[in-house]
Each structure stands twice: as C-alpha cells, then as structure tokens.
Design a protein around this motif. Structure first.
Motif, mmCIF file in Angstrom:
data_model
loop_
_atom_site.group_PDB
_atom_site.id
_atom_site.type_symbol
_atom_site.label_atom_id
_atom_site.label_comp_id
_atom_site.label_asym_id
_atom_site.label_seq_id
_atom_site.Cartn_x
_atom_site.Cartn_y
_atom_site.Cartn_z
ATOM 1 N N ARG A 124 0.831 -1.212 0.000
ATOM 2 C CA ARG A 124 0.000 0.000 0.000
ATOM 3 C C ARG A 124 0.861 1.256 0.000
ATOM 4 N NH1 ARG A 124 -2.557 3.778 -1.014
ATOM 5 N NH2 ARG A 124 -4.599 4.367 -0.214
ATOM 6 N N ASP A 125 2.029 1.193 0.631
ATOM 7 C CA ASP A 125 2.903 2.357 0.724
ATOM 8 C C ASP A 125 3.737 2.595 -0.536
ATOM 9 O OD1 ASP A 125 1.939 2.763 3.278
ATOM 10 O OD2 ASP A 125 3.642 1.753 4.245
ATOM 11 N N ALA A 126 3.835 1.594 -1.401
ATOM 12 C CA ALA A 126 4.617 1.729 -2.642
ATOM 13 C C ALA A 126 3.915 2.703 -3.586
ATOM 14 C CB ALA A 126 4.767 0.362 -3.305
ATOM 15 N N PRO A 127 4.658 3.306 -4.500
ATOM 16 C CA PRO A 127 4.013 4.203 -5.465
ATOM 17 C C PRO A 127 2.930 3.474 -6.264
ATOM 18 C CG PRO A 127 6.407 4.383 -5.591
ATOM 19 C CD PRO A 127 6.100 3.229 -4.683
ATOM 20 N N LEU A 128 1.839 4.183 -6.535
ATOM 21 C CA LEU A 128 0.754 3.610 -7.321
ATOM 22 C C LEU A 128 1.202 3.456 -8.773
ATOM 23 C CD1 LEU A 128 -2.304 5.651 -5.982
ATOM 24 C CD2 LEU A 128 -1.452 3.433 -5.190
ATOM 25 N N VAL A 129 0.653 2.470 -9.443
ATOM 26 C CA VAL A 129 0.875 2.266 -10.872
ATOM 27 C C VAL A 129 -0.467 2.448 -11.553
ATOM 28 C CG1 VAL A 129 1.503 0.573 -12.637
ATOM 29 C CG2 VAL A 129 2.814 0.702 -10.506
ATOM 30 N N ASP A 159 -2.676 4.549 -10.974
ATOM 31 C CA ASP A 159 -3.620 4.786 -9.882
ATOM 32 C C ASP A 159 -4.044 3.512 -9.159
ATOM 33 O OD1 ASP A 159 -3.613 7.553 -10.326
ATOM 34 O OD2 ASP A 159 -5.162 7.357 -11.864
ATOM 35 N N GLY A 160 -3.258 2.451 -9.267
ATOM 36 C CA GLY A 160 -3.592 1.196 -8.599
ATOM 37 C C GLY A 160 -2.487 0.723 -7.676
ATOM 38 N N VAL A 161 -2.877 -0.050 -6.673
ATOM 39 C CA VAL A 161 -1.945 -0.683 -5.750
ATOM 40 C C VAL A 161 -1.483 -1.991 -6.390
ATOM 41 C CG1 VAL A 161 -1.669 -1.732 -3.464
ATOM 42 C CG2 VAL A 161 -3.124 0.300 -3.750
ATOM 43 N N VAL A 162 -0.176 -2.160 -6.528
ATOM 44 C CA VAL A 162 0.376 -3.384 -7.115
ATOM 45 C C VAL A 162 0.345 -4.489 -6.059
ATOM 46 C CG1 VAL A 162 2.413 -4.473 -8.111
ATOM 47 C CG2 VAL A 162 1.853 -2.111 -8.708
ATOM 48 N N LEU A 163 -0.393 -5.551 -6.357
ATOM 49 C CA LEU A 163 -0.471 -6.688 -5.443
ATOM 50 C C LEU A 163 0.535 -7.769 -5.797
ATOM 51 C CD1 LEU A 163 -4.346 -7.053 -5.213
ATOM 52 C CD2 LEU A 163 -2.795 -5.866 -3.633
ATOM 53 N N LEU A 164 0.784 -7.929 -7.087
ATOM 54 C CA LEU A 164 1.621 -9.028 -7.532
ATOM 55 C C LEU A 164 2.232 -8.679 -8.874
ATOM 56 C CD1 LEU A 164 2.221 -12.013 -6.638
ATOM 57 C CD2 LEU A 164 0.402 -12.677 -8.182
ATOM 58 N N ARG A 165 3.472 -9.045 -9.065
ATOM 59 C CA ARG A 165 4.157 -8.863 -10.342
ATOM 60 C C ARG A 165 4.887 -10.158 -10.661
ATOM 61 N NH1 ARG A 165 6.482 -4.937 -13.653
ATOM 62 N NH2 ARG A 165 8.444 -5.606 -14.553
ATOM 63 N N ARG A 166 4.609 -10.699 -11.825
ATOM 64 C CA ARG A 166 5.289 -11.904 -12.296
ATOM 65 C C ARG A 166 5.829 -11.625 -13.686
ATOM 66 N NH1 ARG A 166 2.503 -16.370 -9.673
ATOM 67 N NH2 ARG A 166 2.857 -15.948 -7.484
ATOM 68 N N GLU A 167 6.966 -12.239 -14.029
ATOM 69 C CA GLU A 167 7.491 -12.069 -15.378
ATOM 70 C C GLU A 167 8.265 -13.301 -15.822
ATOM 71 O OE1 GLU A 167 11.430 -9.582 -15.612
ATOM 72 O OE2 GLU A 167 9.970 -8.476 -14.398
ATOM 73 N N ILE A 168 8.294 -13.485 -17.140
ATOM 74 C CA ILE A 168 9.038 -14.578 -17.750
ATOM 75 C C ILE A 168 9.592 -14.099 -19.088
ATOM 76 C CG2 ILE A 168 7.761 -16.470 -16.684
ATOM 77 C CD1 ILE A 168 6.183 -16.775 -19.289
ATOM 78 N N ALA A 169 10.573 -14.824 -19.569
ATOM 79 C CA ALA A 169 11.105 -14.562 -20.904
ATOM 80 C C ALA A 169 10.212 -15.283 -21.914
ATOM 81 C CB ALA A 169 12.537 -15.062 -21.017
#
Length: 171
Positions: free
Chosen positions: A105-110, A112-122
C-alpha cells in the motif's frame, strides 16, 4: 518455486469451448496459503465477486485488474487493485494482513492502482488482441502448481480458475 515458475503461457482446457482454435493465455498460479501478502490479498479480492450465473462471479472493474509490461524478451504481468478497495478490504476482511501488506500500500501507485503481484518470464508471446490486452487466468490452489499438473487439481475440485480483465477497462 520462484515467480517465473508460477507463470505460464498455455492453453487452458477448462476455458475452451470445444472449437479447433486453442488460444494460448497467460496463466498465473496463486497460492492463498503462501506467506506472500500479495497472493493472500488476491485471494481475498476474489471473494468479493458478485455472483451472476450459478458458480460464476464477477468483479467490479477496479477490484482487481491486470496490466502487461514488456522489456525486451521479458513479459511482466502486474495485478492491481484500487487504493479504496485495498483500504476497505484490509479494514473489513483481513486486518491480519494490514501489517504484512503495508509495503504494498505504501509503494508508489501504478496507473492509480496498488500493485499486489508482479510476475514475469522470458517469452515472445504477445497478449495483445484486436480489442486490447487479453485477460489473465489465475489458478488458485494451496501450494505451488507444477506445469505438468496444472489442471488436475482443478478437475478434482481442489483448485479454482479466475479470469481477470485488463486494469482500467470499463472505467
């Protein structure tokens, strides 16, 4: 298992309509029993759904949404919720997650949204369609999923699938 091992580009048989055209989709594994507050919060958000037809639940556009990012050969998927939904959810449903989820919640919004999860793959997979980015399919099951067994837990009734649309749709 790392985050990359919980994201796949695959055909999702339970969502196929029996046609010959099997579309590949982005599939993310969500483990509600994980110590990761983002995964726990996604699980809680999915419980906010409004039942349409029997067994089918719909989320409001800013309850939970997905955003794609591309950096070279890496495709990232970001799951977002609105700050208002996050604050309400924490205060009403899971006060025990308030402390664990505070950095989210304290992280910068992306967007205007709260980032809950970020996943990435090649991958060179492009989730864009003629009408915008395609939704992401979430596979919810206790414990991490393995690609070889992705849908057996769902078929056995031990996992659930959720389709999450693009963040900011239907504003």
């Amino acid at each position: 298992m790392g985050d990359a091992e919980q994201m796949w580009i695959t055909v999702v048989p339970p969502l196929e309509d029996g046609g010959d055209d099997e579309a590949e989709l982005v599939l993310i594994g969500i483990d509600p029993t994980s110590g990761d507050p983002g995964q726990q919060l996604v699980d809680v958000l999915l419980d906010r759904g409004h039942e349409g037809e029997e067994g089918v639940f719909y989320l409001l556009p800013f309850d939970l949404g997905v955003r794609y990012e591309r950096d070279g050969d890496r495709l990232a998927v970001v799951l977002l919720t609105s700050p208002e939904v996050y604050d309400h959810m924490i205060s009403q449903y899971r006060q025990d997650l308030a402390e664990a989820g505070a950095p989210l919640r304290d992280a910068p919004l992306v967007e205007d949204g709260v980032v809950l999860l970020r996943r990435e793959i090649a991958t060179d997979f492009d989730p864009a369609t003629g009408t915008g980015d395609q939704p992401v399919v979430l596979l919810l099951q206790d414990g991490p999923a393995a690609e070889a067994e992705l849908f057996s837990a769902f078929d056995a009734g031990e996992a659930a699938l959720a389709v999450v649309g693009t963040w900011g749709e239907d504003e």
